[in-house]
Design a protein around this motif. Structure first.
Motif, PDB file in Angstrom:
ATOM      1  N   PRO A 127      23.031  68.256  14.495  1.00 56.46           N
ATOM      2  CA  PRO A 127      23.017  66.662  14.305  1.00 56.46           C
ATOM      3  C   PRO A 127      21.651  66.559  13.261  1.00 56.46           C
ATOM      4  O   PRO A 127      21.457  65.795  12.829  1.00 56.46           O
ATOM      5  CB  PRO A 127      23.180  65.987  15.497  1.00 56.46           C
ATOM      6  N   LEU A 128      20.357  67.220  14.357  1.00 57.01           N
ATOM      7  CA  LEU A 128      19.693  66.906  13.986  1.00 57.01           C
ATOM      8  C   LEU A 128      19.267  67.697  12.503  1.00 57.01           C
ATOM      9  O   LEU A 128      18.357  67.074  11.797  1.00 57.01           O
ATOM     10  CB  LEU A 128      18.691  67.975  15.077  1.00 57.01           C
ATOM     11  N   THR A 129      19.775  69.019  12.043  1.00 59.64           N
ATOM     12  CA  THR A 129      19.682  70.172  11.209  1.00 59.64           C
ATOM     13  C   THR A 129      20.058  68.975   9.903  1.00 59.64           C
ATOM     14  O   THR A 129      19.569  69.246   8.832  1.00 59.64           O
ATOM     15  CB  THR A 129      20.441  71.419  11.169  1.00 59.64           C
ATOM     16  N   GLU A 130      21.394  68.769  10.320  1.00 59.31           N
ATOM     17  CA  GLU A 130      22.020  67.223   9.070  1.00 59.31           C
ATOM     18  C   GLU A 130      21.667  66.567   8.764  1.00 59.31           C
ATOM     19  O   GLU A 130      21.045  66.324   7.493  1.00 59.31           O
ATOM     20  CB  GLU A 130      23.318  67.885   9.753  1.00 59.31           C
ATOM     21  N   LYS A 131      20.642  66.026   9.607  1.00 60.67           N
ATOM     22  CA  LYS A 131      19.871  64.683   9.562  1.00 60.67           C
ATOM     23  C   LYS A 131      18.615  64.838   8.236  1.00 60.67           C
ATOM     24  O   LYS A 131      18.370  64.119   7.519  1.00 60.67           O
ATOM     25  CB  LYS A 131      19.534  64.038  10.511  1.00 60.67           C
ATOM     26  N   ARG A 305      18.003  78.892  20.676  1.00 61.96           N
ATOM     27  CA  ARG A 305      17.803  77.292  20.047  1.00 61.96           C
ATOM     28  C   ARG A 305      17.351  77.342  19.164  1.00 61.96           C
ATOM     29  O   ARG A 305      17.589  76.454  17.778  1.00 61.96           O
ATOM     30  CB  ARG A 305      18.031  76.571  21.406  1.00 61.96           C
ATOM     31  N   LYS A 306      15.711  77.940  19.405  1.00 58.53           N
ATOM     32  CA  LYS A 306      15.063  77.217  18.534  1.00 58.53           C
ATOM     33  C   LYS A 306      14.948  78.362  17.074  1.00 58.53           C
ATOM     34  O   LYS A 306      14.295  77.962  16.202  1.00 58.53           O
ATOM     35  CB  LYS A 306      13.201  77.537  18.777  1.00 58.53           C
ATOM     36  N   ARG A 307      15.640  79.172  17.321  1.00 61.76           N
ATOM     37  CA  ARG A 307      15.919  79.956  15.982  1.00 61.76           C
ATOM     38  C   ARG A 307      17.093  79.892  14.938  1.00 61.76           C
ATOM     39  O   ARG A 307      17.238  79.962  13.910  1.00 61.76           O
ATOM     40  CB  ARG A 307      16.692  82.265  16.303  1.00 61.76           C
ATOM     41  N   GLU A 308      18.032  78.840  16.020  1.00 63.45           N
ATOM     42  CA  GLU A 308      18.929  78.218  15.220  1.00 63.45           C
ATOM     43  C   GLU A 308      19.246  76.889  14.689  1.00 63.45           C
ATOM     44  O   GLU A 308      19.649  76.170  13.876  1.00 63.45           O
ATOM     45  CB  GLU A 308      20.374  78.132  16.315  1.00 63.45           C
ATOM     46  N   GLY A 309      17.319  76.344  15.247  1.00 62.08           N
ATOM     47  CA  GLY A 309      17.156  75.159  14.436  1.00 62.08           C
ATOM     48  C   GLY A 309      16.762  74.003  15.705  1.00 62.08           C
ATOM     49  O   GLY A 309      16.017  72.873  15.385  1.00 62.08           O
TER      50      GLY A 309
END
Length: 311
Positions: A127-131, A305-309
């Motif tokens: 949700p964060l990265t898509e927003k 998780r940081k590597r993923e966004g």
């Protein structure tokens, strides 16, 4: 570039900056740099103490003008009610724009699935990265500090993310003399951490100095909790307690705020800022190390998780 006056111990000068003044000056400088370099920044705001301090600094950086950035909250659906109430009151008080990325929406659409342990913190990434992508945010302020966790200690103040919002530690840029490089290709963005050089104690001392209001859960209060993995968790619809886990009423407070399913309370009788500061000064564990189950999933849980966004 921020200039900090340094004096030998024992000297007195009206031009010397205190430790908190120096940290504040650095953060204000970072906010203004981003305003000058980027077209569409946003502040990640959870209603936790670090994002509250970050917003306070942004208000200072641009006063008397309004903050030129919107706020973004990733709503897990398992937030503490006191924190959501604080978030909404803050938005209304300062006439801010708020974007909400809802984990529950993604679960309802079948894009994400609930985890067996009930925690939704690891589900925030999509949700964060898509927003960020849909709103075309090119700089995203986060309240992360280097003292919190090993992966966060690796971050620069300006941390580049690729077109998939992923972080590569090998792409870190030097930041000598408080010079920040915001260059990024189309589709990429930069995560910005104005509190990088702050400690938990710095944050609390600044809150006390500035008289900043916080959600009440940061102070000692009676709460129904149960023990899991050595932490006191709040009972709720997210999946706790399970069989064999006994709910009891204890005097507790929270050092950090996240998803109810993974954020533990600590036994405490600290009901004032002064008492909290004394308690923090004596602690030998960071707030995430002591109270965040999502960071205990593996030795490199946060870095993965940081590597993923994630932040």
């Amino acid at each position: 570039m921020t200039t900090v006056a340094t004096l030998e111990e024992g000297t007195d000068s009206p031009y010397a900056l205190s430790h908190l003044d120096a940290l504040e000056s650095e953060a204000v400088h970072i906010f203004r740099e981003v305003a000058g370099e980027f077209e569409r920044p946003v502040i990640l705001f959870s209603g936790g103490k670090d994002s509250i301090v970050m917003l306070h600094l942004a208000l200072k950086a641009f006063a008397p003008a309004p903050v030129p950035f919107a706020l973004l909250h990733v709503d897990t659906g398992h937030n503490f009610p006191e924190v959501i109430d604080y978030r909404d009151r803050t938005v209304a008080k300062h006439n801010l724009r708020l974007h909400v990325a809802s984990v529950q929406d993604y679960i309802d659409r079948g894009v994400l699935k609930e985890r067996p342990d009930g925690t939704r913190n690891p589900l925030q990434t999509l949700p964060l990265t898509e927003k960020i992508q849909s709103e075309k945010f090119d700089a995203v302020f986060g309240g992360g500090r280097r003292d919190e966790e090993k992966a966060r200690a690796k971050e620069r103040v300006f941390s580049l993310r690729d077109e998939f919002s992923q972080w590569d530690p090998r792409r870190q840029r030097p930041e000598l003399w408080n010079l920040y490089n915001g260059r990024h290709a189309p589709g990429e963005h930069v995560r910005v951490f104005p509190l990088s050089n702050w400690t938990e104690l710095d944050v609390w001392q600044y809150i006390a100095r500035e008289g900043i209001e916080l959600p009440e859960i940061y102070f000692a209060h009676e709460r129904e909790v149960f023990k899991r993995s050595g932490m006191w968790l709040t009972a709720g619809e997210w999946g706790g307690p399970k069989d064999g886990e006994t709910v009891e009423k204890r005097l507790v407070r929270y050092r950090t705020v996240g998803d109810m399913s993974c954020t533990g309370a600590v036994d405490s009788d600290a009901v004032t800022l002064e008492q909290v500061i004394t308690e923090i000064a004596a602690s030998r564990l960071t707030e995430r190390g002591a109270t965040r189950a999502d960071d205990k999933l593996s030795e490199a849980a946060m870095e993965d998780r940081k590597r993923e966004g994630y932040f």
